[in-house]
Design an enzyme around this catalytic site. Sequence first.
Site, PDB file in Angstrom:
ATOM      1  N   LYS A  47       0.859  -1.195   0.000  1.00  0.00           N
ATOM      2  CA  LYS A  47       0.000   0.000   0.000  1.00  0.00           C
ATOM      3  C   LYS A  47       0.890   1.238   0.000  1.00  0.00           C
ATOM      4  CE  LYS A  47      -3.419   2.864   0.734  1.00  0.00           C
ATOM      5  NZ  LYS A  47      -4.431   3.135  -0.300  1.00  0.00           N
ATOM      6  N   CYS A 130      -1.915   9.934  -6.835  1.00  0.00           N
ATOM      7  CA  CYS A 130      -3.110   9.619  -6.043  1.00  0.00           C
ATOM      8  C   CYS A 130      -4.182  10.673  -6.299  1.00  0.00           C
ATOM      9  CB  CYS A 130      -2.784   9.566  -4.556  1.00  0.00           C
ATOM     10  SG  CYS A 130      -4.259   9.138  -3.604  1.00  0.00           S
ATOM     11  N   ILE A 191      -2.130   2.558 -15.419  1.00  0.00           N
ATOM     12  CA  ILE A 191      -2.489   3.854 -14.878  1.00  0.00           C
ATOM     13  C   ILE A 191      -3.031   3.735 -13.442  1.00  0.00           C
ATOM     14  CG2 ILE A 191      -3.058   4.954 -17.073  1.00  0.00           C
ATOM     15  CD1 ILE A 191      -5.990   4.158 -16.620  1.00  0.00           C
TER      16      ILE A 191
HETATM   17  C1  LIG Z   1      -9.340   0.769  -2.850  1.00  0.00           C
HETATM   18  C2  LIG Z   1      -8.232   1.240  -3.715  1.00  0.00           C
HETATM   19  C3  LIG Z   1      -7.096   1.788  -3.130  1.00  0.00           C
HETATM   20  C4  LIG Z   1      -6.023   2.219  -3.920  1.00  0.00           C
HETATM   21  N1  LIG Z   1      -4.909   2.705  -3.321  1.00  0.00           N
HETATM   22  C5  LIG Z   1      -3.814   3.017  -4.079  1.00  0.00           C
HETATM   23  C6  LIG Z   1      -2.601   3.400  -3.469  1.00  0.00           C
HETATM   24  O1  LIG Z   1      -2.465   3.459  -2.252  1.00  0.00           O
HETATM   25  N2  LIG Z   1      -1.559   3.677  -4.281  1.00  0.00           N
HETATM   26  C7  LIG Z   1      -1.633   3.602  -5.648  1.00  0.00           C
HETATM   27  O2  LIG Z   1      -0.619   3.852  -6.339  1.00  0.00           O
HETATM   28  N3  LIG Z   1      -2.791   3.245  -6.250  1.00  0.00           N
HETATM   29  C8  LIG Z   1      -3.864   2.937  -5.502  1.00  0.00           C
HETATM   30  N4  LIG Z   1      -5.023   2.526  -6.109  1.00  0.00           N
HETATM   31  C9  LIG Z   1      -5.094   2.460  -7.580  1.00  0.00           C
HETATM   32  C10 LIG Z   1      -4.786   1.043  -8.078  1.00  0.00           C
HETATM   33  O3  LIG Z   1      -3.469   0.672  -7.727  1.00  0.00           O
HETATM   34  C11 LIG Z   1      -4.951   0.945  -9.598  1.00  0.00           C
HETATM   35  O4  LIG Z   1      -4.052   1.827 -10.209  1.00  0.00           O
HETATM   36  C12 LIG Z   1      -6.360   1.286 -10.080  1.00  0.00           C
HETATM   37  O5  LIG Z   1      -7.343   0.770  -9.209  1.00  0.00           O
HETATM   38  C13 LIG Z   1      -6.604   0.723 -11.482  1.00  0.00           C
HETATM   39  O6  LIG Z   1      -6.490  -0.678 -11.478  1.00  0.00           O
HETATM   40  P1  LIG Z   1      -7.797  -1.646 -11.519  1.00  0.00           P
HETATM   41  O7  LIG Z   1      -8.613  -1.233 -12.700  1.00  0.00           O
HETATM   42  O8  LIG Z   1      -7.228  -3.035 -11.616  1.00  0.00           O
HETATM   43  O9  LIG Z   1      -8.525  -1.409 -10.243  1.00  0.00           O
HETATM   44  C14 LIG Z   1      -6.108   2.110  -5.331  1.00  0.00           C
HETATM   45  C15 LIG Z   1      -7.264   1.568  -5.918  1.00  0.00           C
HETATM   46  C16 LIG Z   1      -8.318   1.131  -5.133  1.00  0.00           C
HETATM   47  C17 LIG Z   1      -9.535   0.533  -5.791  1.00  0.00           C
END
Ligand SMILES: Cc1cc2nc3c(=O)[nH]c(=O)nc-3n(C[C@H](O)[C@H](O)[C@H](O)COP(=O)(O)O)c2cc1C
Length: 313
Positions: A47, A130, A191
């Site tokens: 995280k 973020c 992304i």
């Molecule tokens: C609940 C949640 C928390 C996230 N926290 C972070 C984070 O702490 N750092 C980060 O770089 N991306 C964070 N993301 C973004 C994800 O790493 C990822 O880039 C984004 O969800 C797109 O991927 P997906 O379509 O597989 O969900 C978070 C996404 C979600 C859904």
Amino acid sequence: MKKIDISSCINEIYLSLCIMNASGAICTTDKELNNLLKSSSGAVVTKSCTRNFRNGNKKPRYFEWKMGSINSMGLPNLGIDFYLKFLENQEIKKPIFLSVSGLSMEENFFLIKKANLSKKISAIELNLSCPNIKEEILGNDLCKISNFLGKIFKFNKKPLGIKLPPFFKEKSVENISLILNEFPITFITCINSLPNGIFVDTNNETTVIQPNNGFGGIGGAVIKPFALANIRKFYSFLRRDISIIGCGGISSGKDVFEHILCGASAVQIGTQLIKEGVSVFDRLRKELILLLREKNYSSIRNFQGKLKIFKKF
Ligand SMILES: Cc1cc2nc3c(=O)[nH]c(=O)nc-3n(C[C@H](O)[C@H](O)[C@H](O)COP(=O)(O)O)c2cc1C
């Protein structure tokens, strides 16, 4: 049966499987991280951490539906010392990417310096994207970004990658690539969530999350076309030795294939991992192998980056 090679390398970092978790997807606590360490993922991403523990935003701050997710977590994390100490006590059998997300440039320098001291970390993923915090680190000031990276690479000795937001204009990708190409960056991850989405609860006529008036970052299947487009554009503008980790909208082996075809060397799973748990890695591995077998590929290197333009046959 012929063996299919779905290992990958992010420069010198070897992954036995090209699939890992995305930062923020069940990787905050020691229990969650232990689960990921034991899973079949090719690497573990932590995280995004800050200098100090953060509670994050008010709940509800995450919501999912069939095609996606919306979140405004506000970077809840246990602070960098927790992650470094946790890793110190583990027997590590796969690469660890420590995600850091300082709330200011100075905090990022501090976090990267600390991460440099840990032998357990294979690489640092610097989250400059973020969408749910007020402080803007990356912004649009290209000089500022260049200055910032210049300062980091004066002291940083670890492989370092940058987690990028989605870009919607070719010129933006070109401009940021010109800067990234000047530095010894190991990889980019693209992304992050698509910022500023809203999901409506039609029954109650409300938003589904509370922070930021219901606005949040969108993930899951609905963002895949934007993830693929960003990967493709960066693949054409970045130095070839900067690897791309694809992230966004992956929920099947076919999605993994598409990310790699557009230019990714490895992929991360966010929303689908939250929905399905760590067994998702086994399923995706099996689906990817099946697809490659059908297509007669023996390795992901056979098609990586080789997306063709549509033409009439
Ligand atoms: C609940 C949640 C928390 C996230 N926290 C972070 C984070 O702490 N750092 C980060 O770089 N991306 C964070 N993301 C973004 C994800 O790493 C990822 O880039 C984004 O969800 C797109 O991927 P997906 O379509 O597989 O969900 C978070 C996404 C979600 C859904």
